[in-house]
Design an enzyme around this catalytic site. Structure first.
Site, PDB file in Angstrom:
ATOM      1  N   HIS A   1      -2.341   0.970   7.028  1.00 29.23           N
ATOM      2  CA  HIS A   1      -2.576   1.158   5.594  1.00 29.23           C
ATOM      3  C   HIS A   1      -2.214   2.580   5.197  1.00 29.23           C
ATOM      4  O   HIS A   1      -2.288   3.514   6.009  1.00 29.23           O
ATOM      5  CB  HIS A   1      -4.048   0.895   5.275  1.00 29.23           C
ATOM      6  CG  HIS A   1      -4.328   0.702   3.823  1.00 29.23           C
ATOM      7  ND1 HIS A   1      -3.749  -0.282   3.064  1.00 29.23           N
ATOM      8  CD2 HIS A   1      -5.136   1.395   2.958  1.00 29.23           C
ATOM      9  CE1 HIS A   1      -4.184  -0.217   1.817  1.00 29.23           C
ATOM     10  NE2 HIS A   1      -5.010   0.796   1.735  1.00 29.23           N
TER      11      HIS A   1
ATOM     12  N   ASP B   1      -8.199   4.058  -2.223  1.00 34.92           N
ATOM     13  CA  ASP B   1      -7.571   2.865  -1.670  1.00 34.92           C
ATOM     14  C   ASP B   1      -6.851   2.101  -2.778  1.00 34.92           C
ATOM     15  O   ASP B   1      -7.463   1.709  -3.773  1.00 34.92           O
ATOM     16  CB  ASP B   1      -8.637   1.984  -1.012  1.00 34.92           C
ATOM     17  CG  ASP B   1      -8.054   0.984  -0.035  1.00 34.92           C
ATOM     18  OD1 ASP B   1      -6.963   0.452  -0.314  1.00 34.92           O
ATOM     19  OD2 ASP B   1      -8.695   0.739   1.002  1.00 34.92           O
TER      20      ASP B   1
ATOM     21  N   CYS C   1       0.823  -1.213   0.000  1.00 36.95           N
ATOM     22  CA  CYS C   1       0.000   0.000   0.000  1.00 36.95           C
ATOM     23  C   CYS C   1       0.854   1.260   0.000  1.00 36.95           C
ATOM     24  O   CYS C   1       0.565   2.225  -0.712  1.00 36.95           O
ATOM     25  CB  CYS C   1      -0.960  -0.002   1.183  1.00 36.95           C
ATOM     26  SG  CYS C   1      -0.156  -0.177   2.802  1.00 36.95           S
TER      27      CYS C   1
END
Length: 280
Positions: free
Chosen positions: A180, A198, A66
């Site tokens: 994240h 995302d 991520c």
């Protein structure tokens, strides 16, 4: 044999996932509620950084990437030139094109910390201003969101006020998982919600998050180091810094196929120079 293979395939699939449903308080961008929020943000000039980020939006290639993918797409959105060939005649950031002091396998195994994200961003030519939530307050964060996301875009798509990246605990949002990274791409001011792009699109689509809730997820203490998470403001160096920036020899810690040295800035000027380098 066919029946046995079929049962094994079903058993194998039962141990995997195809996406996750978002909690109801986090509307997906493509949902009816998400589209209403997008319309609100657009009418309020709250999508200043959305369009450049949407053009470079990527899905992370590994479950732990991520931070890596958020950084590569942010550098592309900011227009940072890697000054190294990607493929063919093209220069472009991908996960494999990022330079770092540690191997890619380390991030694949352990993920990327808050400090490492800012460090790798600087290593690859961006200005990075990390702010830990535990050392700041929500009003300062709101100001950072407004600076990055709100305003008339009169710069031909250039993000003059940079990209804002949030580092947060998913579980505080009601999602599965823990730490994240995601870019913050928009603000719906009346609803007080931010748009999170995302990069784990195999898990969750882009979605809206209440600003207060995202702040709480950033303020969460990481048990690994006892510190809060936070946010990072990314930008391109000023012209003065950019012109005097030296290109030291760096260890390209992964992707040996892309280990060609960076091009000096003067070599970037002129089509002949670019083609000669790209084919060399």
């Amino acid at each position: 044999m066919a029946g046995t293979s079929s049962r094994l395939a079903r058993r194998s699939l039962s141990q995997t996932f195809y996406r996750r449903p978002l909690p109801r308080h986090l509307p997906a961008l493509s949902s009816p509620a998400g589209r209403v929020l997008f319309k609100e943000a657009l009418a309020s000039n709250g999508l200043k950084s959305y369009f450049a980020l949407a053009e470079t939006y990527e899905t992370q290639s590994e479950p732990s990437f991520c931070g890596i993918t958020t950084l590569s797409m942010s550098l592309n959105a900011l227009g940072v030139d890697p000054r190294r060939r990607w493929k063919g005649v093209w220069r472009w950031y991908t996960d494999a094109m990022l330079e770092s002091h540690v191997p890619l396998e380390t991030f694949e195994r352990d993920g990327m910390s808050f400090d490492e994200f800012a460090g790798v961003a600087r290593w690859n030519g961006a200005e990075a201003r990390p702010i830990r939530a535990g050392e700041s307050d929500i009003e300062t964060f709101r100001e950072a969101v407004e600076k990055a996301c709100v305003g008339e875009d009169e710069s031909d798509g250039e993000l003059e006020d940079g990209v804002l990246v949030a580092s947060y605990n998913r579980s505080v949002l009601g999602q599965t998982g823990e730490g994240h990274f995601s870019p913050v791409a928009g603000l719906a001011p009346s609803s007080d919600m931010v748009l999170v792009l995302d990069t784990a699109r195999f898990k969750y689509p882009p979605h809206w998050v209440p600003t207060q809730l995202l702040w709480e997820a950033m303020a969460d203490i990481n048990p690994w180091n006892g510190k809060s998470r936070g946010y990072v403001s990314l930008n391109v160096p000023s012209k003065k810094d950019d012109e005097t920036l030296e290109c030291p020899t760096k260890v390209l810690a992964w992707a040996p196929d892309h280990a060609s040295p960076k091009m000096p800035r003067e070599a970037l000027r002129g089509e002949a120079s670019r083609v000669a380098y790209s084919l060399g």
